[in-house]
Design a protein around this motif. Structure first.
Motif, PDB file in Angstrom:
ATOM      1  N   SER A   3       2.013  -9.930   4.608  1.00 40.02           N
ATOM      2  CA  SER A   3       2.006  -9.859   6.062  1.00 40.02           C
ATOM      3  C   SER A   3       2.053 -11.270   6.610  1.00 40.02           C
ATOM      4  CB  SER A   3       0.747  -9.144   6.560  1.00 40.02           C
ATOM      5  OG  SER A   3       0.722  -9.120   7.963  1.00 40.02           O
ATOM      6  N   ASP A   4       2.909 -11.494   7.592  1.00 40.85           N
ATOM      7  CA  ASP A   4       2.919 -12.766   8.305  1.00 40.85           C
ATOM      8  C   ASP A   4       1.937 -12.641   9.450  1.00 40.85           C
ATOM      9  OD1 ASP A   4       4.907 -13.917   6.772  1.00 40.85           O
ATOM     10  OD2 ASP A   4       6.500 -13.141   8.051  1.00 40.85           O
ATOM     11  N   PRO A  47       0.846  -1.610   0.382  1.00 44.30           N
ATOM     12  CA  PRO A  47       1.680  -0.862   1.326  1.00 44.30           C
ATOM     13  C   PRO A  47       0.972   0.424   1.769  1.00 44.30           C
ATOM     14  CG  PRO A  47       2.958  -1.555  -0.573  1.00 44.30           C
ATOM     15  CD  PRO A  47       1.519  -1.839  -0.891  1.00 44.30           C
ATOM     16  N   GLY A  48       1.129   0.752   3.041  1.00 42.00           N
ATOM     17  CA  GLY A  48       0.542   1.967   3.593  1.00 42.00           C
ATOM     18  C   GLY A  48      -0.910   1.816   4.010  1.00 42.00           C
ATOM     19  N   ARG A  49      -1.506   0.674   3.721  1.00 43.44           N
ATOM     20  CA  ARG A  49      -2.909   0.450   4.074  1.00 43.44           C
ATOM     21  C   ARG A  49      -3.017  -0.335   5.373  1.00 43.44           C
ATOM     22  NH1 ARG A  49      -7.608  -2.777   0.825  1.00 43.44           N
ATOM     23  NH2 ARG A  49      -9.212  -2.301   2.334  1.00 43.44           N
ATOM     24  N   ILE A  73       0.526  -2.083   6.703  1.00 41.77           N
ATOM     25  CA  ILE A  73       1.564  -2.683   5.871  1.00 41.77           C
ATOM     26  C   ILE A  73       2.606  -1.614   5.540  1.00 41.77           C
ATOM     27  CG2 ILE A  73       2.003  -3.937   3.730  1.00 41.77           C
ATOM     28  CD1 ILE A  73       0.186  -5.361   5.879  1.00 41.77           C
ATOM     29  N   CYS A  74       3.853  -1.918   5.831  1.00 42.37           N
ATOM     30  CA  CYS A  74       4.957  -0.968   5.592  1.00 42.37           C
ATOM     31  C   CYS A  74       5.231  -0.852   4.095  1.00 42.37           C
ATOM     32  CB  CYS A  74       6.206  -1.445   6.297  1.00 42.37           C
ATOM     33  SG  CYS A  74       6.059  -1.476   8.076  1.00 42.37           S
ATOM     34  N   GLU A  75       5.700   0.318   3.724  1.00 39.85           N
ATOM     35  CA  GLU A  75       6.039   0.549   2.319  1.00 39.85           C
ATOM     36  C   GLU A  75       7.458   0.128   2.043  1.00 39.85           C
ATOM     37  OE1 GLU A  75       4.821   4.281   0.727  1.00 39.85           O
ATOM     38  OE2 GLU A  75       3.132   4.378   2.091  1.00 39.85           O
TER      39      GLU A  75
END
Length: 75
Positions: A3-4, A47-49, A73-75
């Motif tokens: 993640s930025d 991802p997903g969290r 966070i995208c998967e």
């Protein structure tokens, strides 16, 4: 996944920043953002969290903030 985390500089000048969050094991993590840097890349995110990031600005040793942001966070 990563993640930025971007920070918008509030009024005034800050010497540094920290980004705090809990990792996948629930352990607190602190990412320093020094001097003129205005972003941080945080890796090893699931991802997903959903994560909560807490940003503090520092002038000398005095802490200002927090600024809180949540991100999934995208998967």
């Amino acid at each position: 996944a990563a993640s930025d985390v971007y920070k918008r500089q509030p009024q005034g000048r800050f010497d540094s920043f920290t980004v705090q969050y809990k990792d996948r094991d629930g352990q607190p993590q602190v990412v320093p953002v020094e001097g003129p840097q205005r972003s941080a890349v945080i890796t090893s995110l699931d991802p997903g969290r959903k994560y909560k990031f807490v940003l503090y600005g520092f002038v000398g040793k005095k802490r200002h903030g927090p600024l809180v942001a949540e991100a999934k966070i995208c998967e």
